[in-house]
Design an enzyme around this catalytic site. Sequence first.
Site, PDB file in Angstrom:
ATOM      1  N   SER A   1      95.696  33.101   0.723  1.00  0.00           N
ATOM      2  CA  SER A   1      94.390  33.048   1.390  1.00  0.00           C
ATOM      3  C   SER A   1      94.026  34.462   1.812  1.00  0.00           C
ATOM      4  O   SER A   1      94.862  35.361   1.779  1.00  0.00           O
ATOM      5  CB  SER A   1      94.476  32.166   2.638  1.00  0.00           C
ATOM      6  N   ASP A   2      92.782  34.675   2.215  1.00  0.00           N
ATOM      7  CA  ASP A   2      92.505  35.939   2.891  1.00  0.00           C
ATOM      8  C   ASP A   2      92.912  35.762   4.360  1.00  0.00           C
ATOM      9  O   ASP A   2      93.317  34.679   4.793  1.00  0.00           O
ATOM     10  CB  ASP A   2      91.045  36.362   2.729  1.00  0.00           C
ATOM     11  N   TRP A   3      92.806  36.836   5.101  1.00  0.00           N
ATOM     12  CA  TRP A   3      93.291  36.894   6.480  1.00  0.00           C
ATOM     13  C   TRP A   3      92.734  35.727   7.317  1.00  0.00           C
ATOM     14  O   TRP A   3      91.557  35.678   7.605  1.00  0.00           O
ATOM     15  CB  TRP A   3      92.878  38.242   7.080  1.00  0.00           C
TER      16      TRP A   3
END
Length: 736
Positions: A263-265
Amino acid sequence: MADQMSNPTTIEERAKALLQEMTLTEKIGQMCQLNASEGYAPDYLAGDIQSGRLGSVLNVVEVNVVNELQRIAVDESRLGIPLLVGRDVIHGFKTIMPIPLGQAASGNPDSVREGARVGALEAATTGVNWTFAPMIDISRDARWGRIAESLGECVLLTSELAVAMVEGFQSDDLSEPGAIAACAKHFAGYGAVESGRDYATTNIPETKLRNVYLRPFHAAINAGVSTLMTSFSDLNGVPATGNEFLLRQVLRDEWEFDGFVVSDWDSIRQLQVHGLTENDKESAFEAVTAGVDMEMAGDAYSSHLAELVEEGRVSISGIDTAVMNVLRTKIRLGLFEKPFTDPDELPPIANGWAMETAKLAALQSVVMLKNNHAVLPLSADKLDSVAVIGPLADAPYQQLGTWIFDGDVDLSVTPMHAIHSLVGSDVDVRYVRAMENSRSKVSAAFDDALEIARDSDVTILFLGEESILSGEAHSRADINLPGDQAELVRRIREAGKPVVAVIQAGRPLTLTNIVDQVDAILYAWHPGTMGGPAIAELLFGIESPSGKLPATFPRMVGQIPIYYSQKNSGKPPSWDNVAHIDNIDSRAPQTSLGMAAFHLDTCFTPLFAFGHGLSYAAFDYQHIRASSHQIRLGNTVTISAELTNNGNVAADEVVQLYVRDLVANVTRPVKELKGFRRVHVEPGETVMVEFQLHTDDLSFYGRNMQRVTEPGEFHAWIGGSSETQLKTEFRIVDST
Ligand code: BGC
């Protein structure tokens, strides 16, 4: 190390054998990544690693700390699975290359590959084994701050340079010392955020998604990229981090990707903020069901996945698939054999090769936008004095650009220093900074600047944007030169001497208000550590500029999105059918204003087109030809042209091939780049440049979402920019 690692031979068998030993907690642990504070190994991380609850960390770049974390993972956790250690190595680690958008201007996959290699080797000295790059979001909106990190607007250029970056980071064999796993991001469509506002919504019809935004990712996967990162944005209403169509149908079923998706942050928990879910547990459910294998910097997976499995909502086979994807990558990286890092086994940071690579990348990335009366190159022999003016002449940090967490500012050589050392005592170099920074509205020092401009033979104005004005979450609605820079240009003009602008920026800026006020413009992007020497050598003609624009420069922000591969529309504008707001009669009938796709208050063309870039050589293209005017499906045609250097300096030219498919079941772009090549041409020399075009290269996704090359008429152009008019034609016919 666990016994089961020694027998099974293939990667698949090794991963499976390990998986069989794992508890659910340990499996979920491999799906979790946490931020690690720099400088020490905090207790919470150590505890999680020991108990097998954590498979990856990011943002720790101290080799002792990384080795300690790996030691805990290998020696103190039950199964001894080493950690993935991630970091954003976007355009260099300590030695900084030009921003990716600048590297794209070089049109040189070799130097892009080499730049990524330098970054990988330097990062690997700290134990980092995974970078969150390349960023390959097609970017057609210069307001978007992240255009700086991208490779520009073009599908082919982005795809080919994406492959080069992946090869540079990963090398031939991921287990080689200094190879690190790459991560193609952000999957997918992030570059299309509405009005260039970072993180905003994206709406992309499926044909456009497949023909434009997805293609660089497919290319990166075919090149063996280890991982993908999801986009923060929603795509057609479904956030990318919970988007089954992207992560399952396209990525796994169609492309058969066998690496893992991160995932992104914290973007899993943000599914709730998007309004897709009610709480973190539902966010974990949506993400894991969609196909996100690892959560970055959040706790939705660690807190809720086990419960979701126990409730039967998430199958254990789903978890196993995700864990296998992660384990495969760890095995390929050779982490089980060599979890620890000895920096002495790798080349020293910022060595001669690294600095040369950075310099060459910067040299080839600078684009000469204009050069009236051949004011450039400057000649140190003929000049007595030079005025160097502007906030970015001597700004070692700013020239590095965005995403340089680890960049060593002390390595930066600024243009000011480089000009001094290049001209030595032969030329009197005077310097006035004139503005504290690029946004300054204080003009108190403009008089001093004007004075040195008056007293000098030529002025070099160093303008642009500081690095903080581009990058993630740094979008702008007004993309003119910030602060009082246009006023500074106007004042310097009063000196009546030649003015050369060198612009460093993280995006295409609208230069309409200064373009006629200066005699020449070198667009240097944020050129990195060795930007100074590169700029100085170009200014003084040691080298010829050879960069070509990887993104269209609008005349004004309202033209955005403006890009070379637009559709024709049913009413294309031409010089004959457009009006201008300044010349229209207010009582004229509506239909007299030019019934075409244009804006009344600006021109329908951009200020500088994609692919544009001037040279000190004088290049002339002639005799374009197609090897055959009729090609059967499944065959190849060669499009060639002669390129002559009629100038008196040797130079590189990035030769470009464009194609148009005239009739198709969905409308096709007026031009698409289908090939590019950097060639070196001596004065007086003519070279034949050939591009092989297979009919598959002309395929696209049509209305039924199948990839097809349709028989019919094609136009092909070769030249030095997307505006080339040197054209030939060919026809594709059915193979039967
Ligand atoms: C960015 C990613 C980056 C990640 C880790 C996020 O905010 O969108 O591109 O890799 O942070 O630093």
